[in-house]
Design a protein around this motif. Structure first.
Motif: not given
Length: 165
Positions: A116, A80, A76, A122
């Motif tokens: 990204k 993430s 990921h 996150h």
């Protein structure tokens, strides 16, 4: 340098609510490099609420210190939802805290990609035996300090929500 002074009143209120509820807090920080823990411990008397903090800036630190599976990071990416949530879970597993908050992101100015971008963070928060929260923040390319400060603000808000649950 990121100026945390404007956030002291919110952090003071958070600590008072956690104290009244008998809850301890721990942090896992990547892009903020310990700013959340620094803000909380800036407040006198915080030692009865702040249990510990982890600065897990590298992928290896995320795996070694708080148990984020390396395969999860490989699949990921460090920035993430899956990794943020695993960081929060890892903090609870490796501390005596009742509440955990974790952050991972791209503060900039470099390091971003189309998928990204700079300013993507996150955040995850978890309450032992209870609620789990996630926030995907897209602050934009507003400057490194501003991304980090915005992340700290949102981390406080997630912890506030967990106390209220």
């Amino acid at each position: 340098m990121t100026d945390l002074a404007p956030l002291v009143p919110a952090a003071t209120a958070l600590l008072a609510r956690a104290r009244a509820a008998g809850l301890m807090i721990a942090t896992a920080e990547s892009c903020t490099g310990g700013l959340i823990a620094a803000l909380l411990t800036e407040i006198a008397g915080s030692s009865d609420v702040v249990e510990r903090g982890f600065v897990t800036y590298s992928n290896a630190a995320k795996s070694e210190a708080i148990g984020v599976p390396a395969a999860l990071i490989a699949t990921h990416g460090a920035v993430s939802r899956a990794v943020a949530e695993a960081m929060a879970e890892g903090v609870l597993a490796r501390s005596h805290a009742d509440l955990a908050v974790a952050v991972t992101g791209v503060a900039g100015p470099g390091g971003g990609s189309a998928e990204k971008p700079v300013g993507l963070v996150h955040l995850a928060a978890a309450r032992r035996g209870g609620e789990r929260l996630h926030l995907e923040a897209r602050y934009g390319d507003i400057g490194r300090s501003a991304v980090r400060l915005s992340t700290v603000k949102d981390a406080l808000r997630l912890l506030e929500r967990l106390i209220g649950v």
